[in-house]
Design a protein around this motif. Sequence first.
Motif, PDB file in Angstrom:
ATOM      1  N   CYS A  16       7.249  -1.343 -10.548  1.00 63.16           N
ATOM      2  CA  CYS A  16       5.808  -1.648 -10.503  1.00 63.16           C
ATOM      3  C   CYS A  16       5.019  -0.445 -10.012  1.00 63.16           C
ATOM      4  O   CYS A  16       3.992  -0.078 -10.590  1.00 63.16           O
ATOM      5  CB  CYS A  16       5.547  -2.848  -9.593  1.00 63.16           C
ATOM      6  N   TRP A  17       5.478   0.145  -8.941  1.00 58.19           N
ATOM      7  CA  TRP A  17       4.740   1.254  -8.349  1.00 58.19           C
ATOM      8  C   TRP A  17       4.784   2.498  -9.231  1.00 58.19           C
ATOM      9  O   TRP A  17       3.793   3.236  -9.345  1.00 58.19           O
ATOM     10  CB  TRP A  17       5.311   1.557  -6.962  1.00 58.19           C
ATOM     11  N   HIS A  18       5.929   2.738  -9.860  1.00 61.13           N
ATOM     12  CA  HIS A  18       6.072   3.935 -10.698  1.00 61.13           C
ATOM     13  C   HIS A  18       5.264   3.792 -11.994  1.00 61.13           C
ATOM     14  O   HIS A  18       4.543   4.715 -12.379  1.00 61.13           O
ATOM     15  CB  HIS A  18       7.551   4.162 -11.018  1.00 61.13           C
ATOM     16  N   ALA A  26       2.461  -5.449  -7.052  1.00 67.71           N
ATOM     17  CA  ALA A  26       3.856  -5.071  -6.816  1.00 67.71           C
ATOM     18  C   ALA A  26       4.543  -6.055  -5.879  1.00 67.71           C
ATOM     19  O   ALA A  26       5.741  -6.331  -6.024  1.00 67.71           O
ATOM     20  CB  ALA A  26       3.922  -3.659  -6.244  1.00 67.71           C
ATOM     21  N   ARG A  79       0.510  -1.903  -9.599  1.00 70.20           N
ATOM     22  CA  ARG A  79       0.573  -1.550  -8.185  1.00 70.20           C
ATOM     23  C   ARG A  79      -0.097  -2.626  -7.328  1.00 70.20           C
ATOM     24  O   ARG A  79       0.381  -2.928  -6.232  1.00 70.20           O
ATOM     25  CB  ARG A  79      -0.089  -0.188  -7.947  1.00 70.20           C
ATOM     26  N   ARG A  80      -1.188  -3.175  -7.824  1.00 66.41           N
ATOM     27  CA  ARG A  80      -1.877  -4.232  -7.078  1.00 66.41           C
ATOM     28  C   ARG A  80      -0.979  -5.444  -6.880  1.00 66.41           C
ATOM     29  O   ARG A  80      -1.034  -6.117  -5.848  1.00 66.41           O
ATOM     30  CB  ARG A  80      -3.141  -4.628  -7.825  1.00 66.41           C
ATOM     31  N   VAL A 127       4.827   0.703   0.863  1.00 65.30           N
ATOM     32  CA  VAL A 127       5.657   0.458  -0.315  1.00 65.30           C
ATOM     33  C   VAL A 127       7.074   0.986  -0.142  1.00 65.30           C
ATOM     34  O   VAL A 127       8.041   0.408  -0.659  1.00 65.30           O
ATOM     35  CB  VAL A 127       4.998   1.083  -1.566  1.00 65.30           C
ATOM     36  N   GLY A 178       2.736   1.902 -12.533  1.00 64.68           N
ATOM     37  CA  GLY A 178       1.309   1.771 -12.261  1.00 64.68           C
ATOM     38  C   GLY A 178       0.672   3.018 -11.704  1.00 64.68           C
ATOM     39  O   GLY A 178      -0.501   2.983 -11.299  1.00 64.68           O
ATOM     40  N   ARG A 179       1.389   4.133 -11.679  1.00 68.54           N
ATOM     41  CA  ARG A 179       0.847   5.376 -11.118  1.00 68.54           C
ATOM     42  C   ARG A 179      -0.313   5.890 -11.977  1.00 68.54           C
ATOM     43  O   ARG A 179      -0.402   5.569 -13.162  1.00 68.54           O
ATOM     44  CB  ARG A 179       1.946   6.432 -11.048  1.00 68.54           C
ATOM     45  N   ASP A 196       9.884  -0.871  -7.183  1.00 73.55           N
ATOM     46  CA  ASP A 196       9.749   0.550  -7.519  1.00 73.55           C
ATOM     47  C   ASP A 196       9.230   0.728  -8.940  1.00 73.55           C
ATOM     48  O   ASP A 196       8.408   1.619  -9.195  1.00 73.55           O
ATOM     49  CB  ASP A 196      11.100   1.252  -7.354  1.00 73.55           C
ATOM     50  N   THR A 251       0.851  -1.181   0.000  1.00 72.57           N
ATOM     51  CA  THR A 251       0.000   0.000   0.000  1.00 72.57           C
ATOM     52  C   THR A 251       0.890   1.235   0.000  1.00 72.57           C
ATOM     53  O   THR A 251       2.104   1.139   0.223  1.00 72.57           O
ATOM     54  CB  THR A 251      -0.902   0.014   1.244  1.00 72.57           C
ATOM     55  N   PRO A 252       0.310   2.416  -0.233  1.00 73.46           N
ATOM     56  CA  PRO A 252       1.143   3.639  -0.164  1.00 73.46           C
ATOM     57  C   PRO A 252       1.861   3.804   1.168  1.00 73.46           C
ATOM     58  O   PRO A 252       2.909   4.429   1.228  1.00 73.46           O
ATOM     59  CB  PRO A 252       0.116   4.755  -0.404  1.00 73.46           C
TER      60      PRO A 252
END
Length: 522
Positions: A391-393, A430, A427-428, A373, A395-396, A389, A369-370
């Motif tokens: 994945c999160w970047h 990651a 993001r889901r 992460v 998926g923004r 990172d 989660t935020p």
Amino acid sequence: MSTPLDLFRPGVASGRDAQALHRAATPEFSGWLEHTRTAGGCARPVRLTGTIAAVERQTGQVLGEQHTDELPDGALYKACGNRRESQCPDCAWVYAGDAYQVVRCGLNGGKGVPTSVGRHPVVFATFTAPSFGVVHHRYIPRHTCATRQRCDCRPAPCRARHTTGTCQHGQPAACFARHDADDPRLGQPLCLDCYDHGHQVVWNYLSGELWRRTKQAIERHLAALCRRRGIPFVQVVTDSGKVRRAPPVRVSHGKVAEMQRRAAVHFHVLLRLDSVAPDDPGALVPPQAGITVDDLEEAVRVAASRITLTTPAHPDRPQGWLVAWGEQVDVRRINSAGGELTDDKVAAYLAKYATKATEATGHQSTRLTPATVDDYADSEGDHLARLIDACWHLGRPTHTDVTGSAATADDRQAGLDTKANAYAGLRRWAHMLGFGGHFLTKARRYSVTFRLLRDTRATYRRAEDDESADVITVGTLTYIGSGWLCEGDALLANTAARQRRERTRIGREELAHEAWLTGAAA
């Protein structure tokens, strides 16, 4: 008399052994052990509270009712059912057994699958990911060992080069080490900055779609062979009552995903060739004489080499990414003359990987989660931190307004189709390094289902407990927690479960030995 919760109070018991002795000394110990039998062995059983009622199946009349407050510990214990061996070895052991049966029944039949499937052509294919950068690896050019499970052969140098040099980031471009099997450097990039972490997580994310298209290409290739060889298509009636022409053969598969050390997914797939019966499209029929295992193997290799997909545009990559299989596509036949692969070996191999996830990479976490992460993602960190990172970047949220009057109809439709970002699922997933698929999947017609195996096991247990078939148990239950009340309870319940399992194993071996002696005597 003290209650189980008193075990947590200072002075009552200290340590796991003291807690176990305290529990075993109570008069209710035998009842408690039988009560926890269904969850014995589980690392974190689910505790439920509520009402359990015995209901007559035909009339719906309630014959009896009991509240969980009357049970030991005031709760009902249920095994967690987690398939991951790293989370719960006992539940994963049960899942692996079911996975073995699912795979094996698709090869030999049984449990509702006709034994005639054992005569169908089958290949075992391994689809790997392409290279996203140079990594440390272990390669044995020639095996001289008696068995691969205990291989002690000397590996070749990792990345030997005639001339040593550095990459554009100043990192060595060669590695002369002969890595051991447990070397932590295996799978790690020689240069983190040269490695394309974004491409890898996108490949993991869309590998399921790549497999779907590959499966379709395999079946299209076989259908084209049937046309060229004059094998007629069949007329089948769909569930809606319509009549359509269908290819005379189809492919059923069982697939397991394995996470490599470099954190890229690859697939181990069993592909079985079936025929289509006009009068019963759902039946499992041996394929036509004009299509052989050679044709199936060729179809797999051709599809793997040709099928690619280009991902939608992303602000960081307007042209998208190319998603394709790597060069190492291995296709082997099962039960072939002189071959190493047999039905049992393949089933055991796939069942083993069905209980694993990202353990091979060294990363294990729940969904990110935020708020969490940042504990794992780092654009300047190690290999795994950069993958998370990425994945999160990627998926923004990247949504821009495409609903205004100046936008074309195509623009508005594209915005609706992508739901603002086609990569939002990164993001889901990651915590799975981009891979969002299940680690064991199969075609509908390949074999039995996990649900059927579980229902059969539950029916057997009810019969073993002498429960009437006319009476069903209905529970109105609420979750109150997970895990044993104390470490001593876990020790007792799990030890009893291991003893029961060992007795079962010995009993099966004795029965098999007796059957062998009887057959030998006959």
